[in-house]
Motif scaffolding. Structure first.
Motif, PDB file in Angstrom:
ATOM      1  N   LEU A 248      34.425  37.700  26.908  1.00 29.35           N
ATOM      2  CA  LEU A 248      35.503  37.686  27.893  1.00 29.35           C
ATOM      3  C   LEU A 248      36.621  36.770  27.429  1.00 29.35           C
ATOM      4  CD1 LEU A 248      33.262  37.013  31.041  1.00 29.35           C
ATOM      5  CD2 LEU A 248      33.682  39.197  29.885  1.00 29.35           C
TER       6      LEU A 248
ATOM      7  N   SER B 107      31.627  32.931  41.146  1.00 31.60           N
ATOM      8  CA  SER B 107      31.548  34.159  41.938  1.00 31.60           C
ATOM      9  C   SER B 107      31.979  35.372  41.116  1.00 31.60           C
ATOM     10  CB  SER B 107      32.454  34.030  43.155  1.00 31.60           C
ATOM     11  OG  SER B 107      33.780  33.758  42.721  1.00 31.60           O
ATOM     12  N   GLY B 108      32.716  35.116  40.034  1.00 27.62           N
ATOM     13  CA  GLY B 108      33.224  36.240  39.260  1.00 27.62           C
ATOM     14  C   GLY B 108      32.242  36.784  38.241  1.00 27.62           C
TER      15      GLY B 108
ATOM     16  N   THR C 120      38.047  34.628  29.364  1.00 28.77           N
ATOM     17  CA  THR C 120      38.151  33.733  30.505  1.00 28.77           C
ATOM     18  C   THR C 120      36.813  33.032  30.691  1.00 28.77           C
ATOM     19  OG1 THR C 120      38.730  33.612  32.858  1.00 28.77           O
ATOM     20  CG2 THR C 120      37.398  35.484  32.177  1.00 28.77           C
TER      21      THR C 120
ATOM     22  N   ASP D 196      29.075  37.724  38.186  1.00 27.18           N
ATOM     23  CA  ASP D 196      28.335  38.938  38.526  1.00 27.18           C
ATOM     24  C   ASP D 196      29.259  40.136  38.609  1.00 27.18           C
ATOM     25  OD1 ASP D 196      25.811  37.941  38.489  1.00 27.18           O
ATOM     26  OD2 ASP D 196      25.853  37.286  40.588  1.00 27.18           O
ATOM     27  N   THR D 197      30.443  39.909  39.199  1.00 34.05           N
ATOM     28  CA  THR D 197      31.409  41.004  39.306  1.00 34.05           C
ATOM     29  C   THR D 197      31.732  41.553  37.927  1.00 34.05           C
ATOM     30  OG1 THR D 197      32.375  39.719  41.094  1.00 34.05           O
ATOM     31  CG2 THR D 197      33.622  41.630  40.338  1.00 34.05           C
ATOM     32  N   ILE D 198      32.000  40.630  37.012  1.00 31.71           N
ATOM     33  CA  ILE D 198      32.387  41.057  35.663  1.00 31.71           C
ATOM     34  C   ILE D 198      31.224  41.769  34.977  1.00 31.71           C
ATOM     35  CG2 ILE D 198      33.049  40.215  33.381  1.00 31.71           C
ATOM     36  CD1 ILE D 198      34.614  37.979  34.818  1.00 31.71           C
TER      37      ILE D 198
ATOM     38  N   PRO E 123      35.094  32.688  33.892  1.00 26.62           N
ATOM     39  CA  PRO E 123      35.340  33.074  35.283  1.00 26.62           C
ATOM     40  C   PRO E 123      34.729  32.077  36.260  1.00 26.62           C
ATOM     41  CG  PRO E 123      33.633  34.438  34.329  1.00 26.62           C
ATOM     42  CD  PRO E 123      34.149  33.579  33.233  1.00 26.62           C
ATOM     43  N   GLU E 124      35.284  32.083  37.458  1.00 28.27           N
ATOM     44  CA  GLU E 124      34.653  31.306  38.518  1.00 28.27           C
ATOM     45  C   GLU E 124      33.266  31.874  38.750  1.00 28.27           C
ATOM     46  OE1 GLU E 124      37.297  31.625  41.828  1.00 28.27           O
ATOM     47  OE2 GLU E 124      38.818  30.359  40.877  1.00 28.27           O
TER      48      GLU E 124
ATOM     49  N   LEU F 118      44.048  31.494  33.936  1.00 34.02           N
ATOM     50  CA  LEU F 118      43.442  30.216  34.322  1.00 34.02           C
ATOM     51  C   LEU F 118      44.480  29.111  34.437  1.00 34.02           C
ATOM     52  CD1 LEU F 118      40.212  30.401  32.132  1.00 34.02           C
ATOM     53  CD2 LEU F 118      40.494  31.000  34.545  1.00 34.02           C
TER      54      LEU F 118
ATOM     55  N   HIS G 182      28.731  43.384  36.403  1.00 28.50           N
ATOM     56  CA  HIS G 182      28.532  44.703  37.008  1.00 28.50           C
ATOM     57  C   HIS G 182      29.615  45.672  36.563  1.00 28.50           C
ATOM     58  CE1 HIS G 182      25.182  43.419  39.261  1.00 28.50           C
ATOM     59  NE2 HIS G 182      25.841  42.652  40.118  1.00 28.50           N
ATOM     60  N   GLY G 183      30.846  45.175  36.491  1.00 28.46           N
ATOM     61  CA  GLY G 183      31.959  46.035  36.067  1.00 28.46           C
ATOM     62  C   GLY G 183      31.710  46.588  34.676  1.00 28.46           C
TER      63      GLY G 183
END
Lengths: 342, 702
Positions: free
Chosen positions: B306, B313-314, B308, B316-318, B310-311, B192, B320-321
């Motif tokens: 986490l 947009s991140g 972080t 959901d990605t995180i 996250p932004e 960051l 799901h991951g």
């Protein structure tokens, strides 16, 4: 779902990932080597790591290495486990002070926007007892998934290392699976034809191999012959090691004696100076051949293990035998390098 | 008053090591400042840490050490001055003391007059002192595992040191370690904030500047924020709460610099798997918090901490991951669970010969046979003493206890051994009693863990451990110093805990008696000493009894754990009384007299003394002690037998006036040999009669 779909479509194919990472490390000054063409359990066992981390010469080298672990085979049925997976191995000796930052840049280079992810370096120390090798480091976790093993080698072949090497090992299937968002390794897109857009999956390329080699490793491999191969390779390796140790690492008094004899013979034969001759013989000595025999033994051991042919008691003894060979070759190799530099 | 800030920046330190290192550095800096006389009376010390840094901040540091005067004595006055003139000896001494020759004084001593001087040590600047001495303190930190990283291997440390920050107010201190020179710059969050250094103008700016660079350096604050974030995320699930896990909170606190929490979910169908497996995967493998409902049952959610924020947009990605990773792990577990059911625990007994327990002690099949015989004998012993237990279930459990070592699930999750066996036993209809015993066999693993809830489980746990400990001792593998590769101390602690906290009428020697083969006398001695040491640990460190109470109690017997605890409790309750303290002193004195008598050959070393004979008692004081002791002894013995230790001790305390009078009026070591031996016999008799609850001579008076 929209997010993961978007990720998928823009994500790299398996081969793109491989190409990108290799170019990245080439740009960092690494020699790109080819995979070692013998069966190994991990990129670490390739002589490009195992032997090159020994001694003082700096190196920067990167290579992909298919890594075979017979017991991990699942007949192609488990979506997350493979008999043979692909590692990208980077060795930096000595490690640069910004090695972690460079590593993080490598993730950016394959399209991982770090600000959108959770990255942690969690303690994970690596050890290969058979190779007398260990190091300290981390597993790098990306959104809960271990994508890389990061190690500062401390010992190899039972010898303290100086300088230390930094080792970065990427699990390529895992990373691709992560980037493409697939639940099964076999659904990974390996390549996409830029003209037609036709995709070839990991399953199409490798499933057959996983299936058949699982059958071979778990059912078909002939246990008696495996043991026989192991014995043959072991005795050949041991013979080479014995020869090396008699010729080049004799006890002090014997050394003088031998030296005299060689000298006498050379004087009578009227050939060149004995030291030069000895240097040539030392350089020619096929320790790399002996190391390949070790790798053969190691793989045969893993096959026997997968076959369930090694009892727990035998296991310790056989591992000790292989360790003797591997460590013996490493020590001889280090002595050979020292002898040539002296 | 100057303010000190010292920060070491490292590549990620293992989470498990950070808390201890932070506090050690804090103590070291504090001790250094104290030693170097650089600490103002009013001072404040704070310490911080993240995975990438350890830091200490001290306000109230002196700018320089105060000057110090030291009185020095030099050569004899007659050597230093001849005829009033200073000799070279005087000059050398004056130089050494840093004073002018004229400043030497005459100091009278019993050996004559000497030359003396008051040397004044000028205090050094704090910056110079700290510049020299901070780095060695950092270098001296203890780490469970170290590494080398620089060519030539000039230093070892937990991970490579990447930067140092050392400030005294605005001034950079000349600190250098591992090839790194201290500056006034630190680093922010890797992702960051990036690589740009964060300049710290003054120590007071430290925390704020780091916050601005996405790092919370204060551990307590980070922990608090994680807890808050866990609460907040869980609130979106009605009626749910996250499962408290203090150890996991510590781990994630030390894994993050800028924590946030994301909530993920998994398919409800995985809840068919045993909760133990699900929680192990989440907690141990993924460091996720489990989510439960009001009844404490798992809900199909998890919380990941986490490193972080996250932004958008991140997120959901995180999520799901993390969900994908967990799904894959649960799938594996479910696969193993199903595969394992194909071979029953009963059938797995045949696989035990190929699982090594120890190369000299044989396989787990051998181990199981030894356990069976031990468990059977223990069961026998306690049955005879009136304890009822389900012997059949105990034997079934013992026979099958180690079979789960052959299952895929235990190979994958080794920390679940025993638990998996118990769960399989239940599914395979082997009876609740056997299943429970198998399930709990390794508990307690740590001193805080519970003991098995059933008698069968307790007996299995005792049998398994005592057999292992004795077998290891028999082949010379007892723990030495810090080396305890087979965790025998932990196993013995568990034995002590089970004996202490259950009602089982068993002593350590009962357990040794139950072993399948007789022990060599030397091994038996070692084992008894080993268990005595473990009981000492238990009484002192776990139960918190004073060390002298523990010594006194164990000196009177260290075989029966619960009895030792009861005696320790009684002794603790009465030891403060004046009478008992006086008794303790008198007993110590008696012991010394007897020892000296033995040393002088008045008593033979092994000689039995007493009983005292009445017709040799002359002094009224010795008569009264004799009579009182004779009268009291049976009463005390009766109370002891009934384990009414407190009353017994109170009775013993009533001896005090007689004991006091005796030592006041009576001389033991008189010339008359008959009288002397009779008095020795008397004090010996008193000691013997009243030392079976505790050896009072071990008590240390306040």
């Amino acid at each position: 779902m929209t997010v993961s779909t978007r990720t998928t479509s823009s994500a790299l194919t398996f081969q793109e990932l491989l190409l990108r990472l290799q170019s990245f490390w080439a740009e960092q000054g690494c020699v790109l080597a080819q995979p070692y063409d013998l069966e190994v359990g991990a990129g670490t066992m390739s002589p490009d790591t195992f032997l090159r981390v020994l001694g003082p010469d700096p190196i920067a080298i990167a290579y992909t290495q298919p890594s075979r672990r017979p017991a991990d085979g699942r007949y192609g049925e488990n979506p997350n486990r493979l008999y043979k997976h692909t590692q990208l191995q980077v060795i930096l000796k000595p490690p640069p002070a910004d090695i972690q930052e460079i590593y993080l840049q490598s993730l950016e280079s394959i399209g991982i926007r770090l600000r959108e992810h959770d990255i942690k370096f969690e303690e994970d120390n690596w050890e290969w007892p058979v190779g007398g090798a260990w190091g300290v480091g981390w597993q790098v976790m990306l959104d809960g998934l271990e994508i890389t093993q990061f190690t500062y080698f401390q010992q190899c072949g039972g010898m303290d290392l100086d300088p230390i090497s930094g080792e970065i090992t990427y699990g390529l299937e895992r990373i691709t699976q992560f980037l493409q968002g697939t639940d099964s390794i076999y659904d990974i897109v390996w390549s996409r034809d830029p003209r037609t857009g036709r995709e070839v999956t990991y399953g199409e390329v490798r499933l057959q191999e996983e299936l058949q080699l699982s059958v071979y490793n778990f059912e078909a491999a002939d246990i008696g012959r495996l043991w026989e191969h192991l014995r043959l390779y072991e005795s050949e390796c041991q013979a080479l090691l014995d020869q090396f140790n008699t010729e080049f690492r004799p006890k002090a008094e014997k050394a003088a004696e031998r030296h005299e004899k060689i000298h006498e013979r050379l004087v009578h034969d009227g050939a060149g100076r004995p030291e030069e001759d000895r240097a040539i013989a030392l350089r020619r000595f096929p320790l790399l051949g002996a190391y390949e025999l070790c790798l053969k033994c190691s793989h045969l051991f893993n096959l026997l293990d997968a076959r369930g042919a090694i009892s727990v008691t035998e296991r310790v003894a056989v591992m000790a035998r292989i360790r003797n060979m591997v460590v013996g070759v490493a020590k001889a190799y280090a002595a050979q390098r020292r002898g040539l530099e002296a | 008053m100057p303010n000190l800030l010292f920060e070491a920046g490292l590549e990620e330190i293992p989470a498990r090591m950070i808390a201890a290192a932070e506090s050690e550095l804090r103590e070291r800096v504090l001790a250094l400042l104290g030693r170097e006389r650089l600490l103002a009376e009013e001072h404040e010390i704070r310490s911080y840490s993240t995975p990438r840094r350890l830091a200490v901040q001290v306000s109230g540091v002196l700018a320089r050490q105060p000057d110090a005067a030291q009185e020095m004595t030099g050569p004899a006055w007659s050597v230093a001055f001849r005829e009033g003139q200073p000799t070279p000896a005087a000059q050398a001494f004056a130089k050494k003391a840093g004073v002018a020759v004229e400043a030497l004084r005459k100091i009278p001593t019993p050996k004559g007059d000497y030359a003396g001087a008051t040397a004044v040590h000028r205090g050094r600047e704090a910056a110079a002192v700290l510049g020299d001495l901070l780095a060695p303190e950092l270098a001296a930190l203890y780490w469970p595992k170290n590494m080398y990283w620089r060519p030539g291997k000039p230093e070892r440390f937990v991970r490579p040191v990447r930067w140092l920050l050392a400030l005294l107010d605005h001034a950079i201190l000349p600190v250098e370690f591992a090839g790194v020179r201290a500056g006034n710059r630190t680093q922010g969050h890797r992702i960051l904030h990036g690589d740009a250094p964060v300049a710290i103008d003054h120590p007071d700016d430290y925390l704020g500047a780091l916050e601005a660079a996405s790092v919370t350096a204060d551990v307590a604050l980070r922990r608090h924020r994680i807890r808050k974030a866990l609460d907040l995320e869980t609130r979106s699930i009605p009626g749910a709460r996250w499962r408290e896990d203090a150890a996991l909170i510590e781990t994630v606190t030390h894994l993050t610099e800028w924590p946030s929490v994301v909530l993920g979910s998994f398919d409800r169908e995985y809840l068919e798997l045993p909760e133990e497996v699900l929680v192990t995967v989440m907690r141990d493998h993924q460091k996720y918090f489990a989510v439960e409902n009001a009844q404490g049952r798992l809900e199909p959610y998890f919380l990941a901490v986490l490193n972080t924020h996250p932004e958008e947009s991140g997120i959901d990605t995180i999520r799901h991951g993390n969900e994908r990773v967990l799904r894959a792990r649960f799938n594996d577990a479910r696969f193993f669970w199903r595969v394992d059911q194909k071979i029953s625990l009963e059938d797995r007994v045949d696989m035990l010969p190929s699982v090594t327990f120890h190369k000299e002690l044989g396989s787990y099949w051998d181990k199981t046979q030894a356990n069976l015989s031990t468990a059977e004998r223990i069961a026998d012993t306690i049955s005879k003493r009136g304890v009822s237990l389900d012997a059949q279930s105990l034997l079934t459990a013992t026979r099958l206890a180690k079979t789960d070592l052959t299952t895929e699930l235990v190979k994958e999750f080794t920390e679940l051994q025993g638990i998996i066996g118990g769960l399989y036993a239940r599914v395979q209809g082997l009876g609740e009693s056997a299943a429970q015993a198998i399930y709990w066999q390794y508990s307690p693993a740590a001193v805080d863990d519970p003991v098995p809830p059933t008698i069968e489980g307790q007996v299995l746990g005792l049998a398994d451990r005592i057999q292992t400990i004795a077998a290891m001792f028999a082949i010379g593998l007892e723990p030495t110093g810090s080396k305890d590769p087979f965790a025998l101390r932990r196993a013995a602690n568990a034995v002590v805990k089970i004996l202490a906290e259950t009602g089982l009428p068993l002593s350590v020697s009962d357990l040794l008696q139950a072993l399948p083969s007789a022990l060599e006398p030397a091994t038996r001695e070692k084992l008894l000493a080993f268990f005595r040491e473990r009981m000492e640990f238990w009484l002192r460190d776990v139960r918190g009894f004073a060390y002298d109470v523990v010594n006194a109690v164990l000196a009177a017997g260290a075989d029966d754990v619960r009895d030792a605890i009861a005696r320790a409790e009684a002794l603790t309750a009465v030891r403060g009384s004046e009478n008992l303290a006086a008794i303790a002193i008198a007993f110590k004195r008696s012991k010394n007299i007897l020892r000296q008598a033995r040393e002088k050959g008045i008593l033979n070393p092994g000689e039995e003394i007493g009983p005292a004979s009445t017709n040799l008692l002359h002094d009224p004081a010795e008569k009264s002690l004799y009579n009182e002791a004779r009268m009291l002894a049976p009463a005390v013995e009766e109370l002891r037998r009934r384990r009414e230790y407190r009353s017994a001790l109170e009775q013993i305390a009533t001896l005090r006036p007689h004991v006091d009078l005796f030592f006041d009026k009576v001389m033991v070591m008189v010339d008359d040999a008959h009288l002397r031996s009779n008095r020795l016999a008397l004090i010996g008799e008193v000691l013997n009669a009243f030392s079976s609850i505790a050896d009072f001579s071990e008590l240390v008076s306040a």
